[in-house]
Design a protein around this motif. Sequence first.
Motif, PDB file in Angstrom:
ATOM      1  N   ILE A  51       6.904  -3.600   0.480  1.00 57.80           N
ATOM      2  CA  ILE A  51       7.587  -3.134   1.682  1.00 57.80           C
ATOM      3  C   ILE A  51       8.894  -3.887   1.919  1.00 57.80           C
ATOM      4  N   GLU A  52       9.034  -5.067   1.246  1.00 53.72           N
ATOM      5  CA  GLU A  52      10.292  -5.793   1.394  1.00 53.72           C
ATOM      6  C   GLU A  52      11.465  -4.987   0.858  1.00 53.72           C
ATOM      7  N   PHE A  53      11.178  -4.078  -0.087  1.00 51.06           N
ATOM      8  CA  PHE A  53      12.232  -3.265  -0.689  1.00 51.06           C
ATOM      9  C   PHE A  53      12.212  -1.819  -0.201  1.00 51.06           C
ATOM     10  N   SER A  54      11.041  -1.306   0.101  1.00 51.15           N
ATOM     11  CA  SER A  54      10.941   0.097   0.520  1.00 51.15           C
ATOM     12  C   SER A  54      10.863   0.259   2.034  1.00 51.15           C
ATOM     13  N   GLY A  55      10.577  -0.846   2.727  1.00 52.90           N
ATOM     14  CA  GLY A  55      10.428  -0.763   4.172  1.00 52.90           C
ATOM     15  C   GLY A  55       9.003  -0.416   4.568  1.00 52.90           C
ATOM     16  N   GLY A  56       8.575  -0.853   5.748  1.00 50.83           N
ATOM     17  CA  GLY A  56       7.229  -0.558   6.213  1.00 50.83           C
ATOM     18  C   GLY A  56       6.738  -1.619   7.164  1.00 50.83           C
ATOM     19  N   ALA A  57       5.420  -1.716   7.265  1.00 50.96           N
ATOM     20  CA  ALA A  57       4.815  -2.660   8.198  1.00 50.96           C
ATOM     21  C   ALA A  57       3.658  -3.373   7.528  1.00 50.96           C
ATOM     22  N   VAL A  58       3.455  -4.624   7.935  1.00 57.82           N
ATOM     23  CA  VAL A  58       2.342  -5.432   7.430  1.00 57.82           C
ATOM     24  C   VAL A  58       1.528  -5.895   8.631  1.00 57.82           C
ATOM     25  N   PHE A  59       0.248  -5.582   8.604  1.00 58.76           N
ATOM     26  CA  PHE A  59      -0.661  -5.985   9.671  1.00 58.76           C
ATOM     27  C   PHE A  59      -1.655  -6.991   9.092  1.00 58.76           C
ATOM     28  N   THR A  60      -1.688  -8.172   9.682  1.00 57.60           N
ATOM     29  CA  THR A  60      -2.596  -9.236   9.235  1.00 57.60           C
ATOM     30  C   THR A  60      -3.657  -9.446  10.295  1.00 57.60           C
ATOM     31  N   THR A  61      -4.917  -9.374   9.863  1.00 55.21           N
ATOM     32  CA  THR A  61      -6.029  -9.493  10.801  1.00 55.21           C
ATOM     33  C   THR A  61      -6.785 -10.790  10.554  1.00 55.21           C
ATOM     34  N   PRO A  62      -7.506 -11.285  11.553  1.00 59.52           N
ATOM     35  CA  PRO A  62      -8.420 -12.418  11.313  1.00 59.52           C
ATOM     36  C   PRO A  62      -9.647 -11.933  10.554  1.00 59.52           C
ATOM     37  N   LYS A  63     -10.657 -12.756  10.476  1.00 59.29           N
ATOM     38  CA  LYS A  63     -11.861 -12.403   9.735  1.00 59.29           C
ATOM     39  C   LYS A  63     -12.467 -11.124  10.300  1.00 59.29           C
TER      40      LYS A  63
END
Length: 378
Positions: A51-63
């Motif tokens: 996504i750093e090159f194509s664009g988008g979103a990153v969602f990081t969750t806990p356990k």
Amino acid sequence: MSRLGSLGARLYRGEVGYDFVGKRMIWYGISILITITAIVGLGVRGLNMGIEFSGGAVFTTPKASVSSSQAEEAAEKVSGHTAHVQELGTGGLRIQIGDVDPQKADQIKADLSEDLNIPANDINADLVGPSWGEQIANKAWTGLGIFMALVVIYLAIAFEWRMALAALVALIHDLTITVGIYALVGFEVSVGTVIGLLTILGYSLYDTVVVFDGLKEASKGITKQTRFTYSEIANRSLNGTLVRSINTTVVALLPVAGLLFIGGGVLGAGMLNDISLSLFVGLAAGAYSSIFIATPLVADLKEREPQMKALAKRVRAKRAAAAAKGAGEESEGAPQDAVPGEGAYDQDDDEAAAAGVVGQRAQPASRNRRGRPSGKRR
């Protein structure tokens, strides 16, 4: 001394060796086949750009209590785009969704919170625009071009243009193989991958420059002798540094493998995995190219010079004369207990001594000094 150290010493002295340069057409064929496979994979499958090159979103969750496949299905359902989920070492999830409209990111985050049964405040969301990735890619290409130009200029000054050209071919070979493996396996290309690719260029050059330095020293005054051709001297230099190259590569690969297999498993996928993966593939390809590509290619280019062609002709003529002379002596019934190297030396004895291959010299007969007058009066 260990067995490997003893082998390295024997390789350095030229007592044993493998004909890498003489069998260069085999290595060229293998490298061409691997390169074509990498290019075909790159053209057919393409690169899995992050996504750093194509664009988008990153969602990081806990356990989380859901599996990565369930989270991937939920993310694709709420976003309408392809999602990629990775499990982190902490038990959390890293959900990447490409082509996400920033205005819809909050809604996707809320839907993921409901489907994964995780509070929305505990989910970290990072948005990346495609323009930022394009800037990173352009800077990476610019850095790569500047690096290649500086490498060619330096090697041409420190050694010669043929060695600079061979090193450049080896670098392109390593990059092509690494990128091709990424395309064939489907590894994601991120900013960490670009950093790793730029890093392996220095590692790839290290072994090549070590071999070239030894070859430069060994080939000084090569036209003044008739024992070895340039290709044979190049092969001796390569064998002399073979164990050092293997040791250096293994020592470099061990910590990278630790980062890739242990660090990635414990700490989870991310920048650490991306850098170590490109480093691991590039280091292995660099060790191969320095041994099987760079030095044989230099020998090929040098053997095209008129001086080296004349030298090879003289070497072959001398060996043919020596073989004919040996066959003639054998047919005349030479004594079986003759000691090699005894008798008169020819004009190349000093060259043989310089090469470290000297026969056993004939010792002068001892003179009987008994009965000679000492010059003193009795």
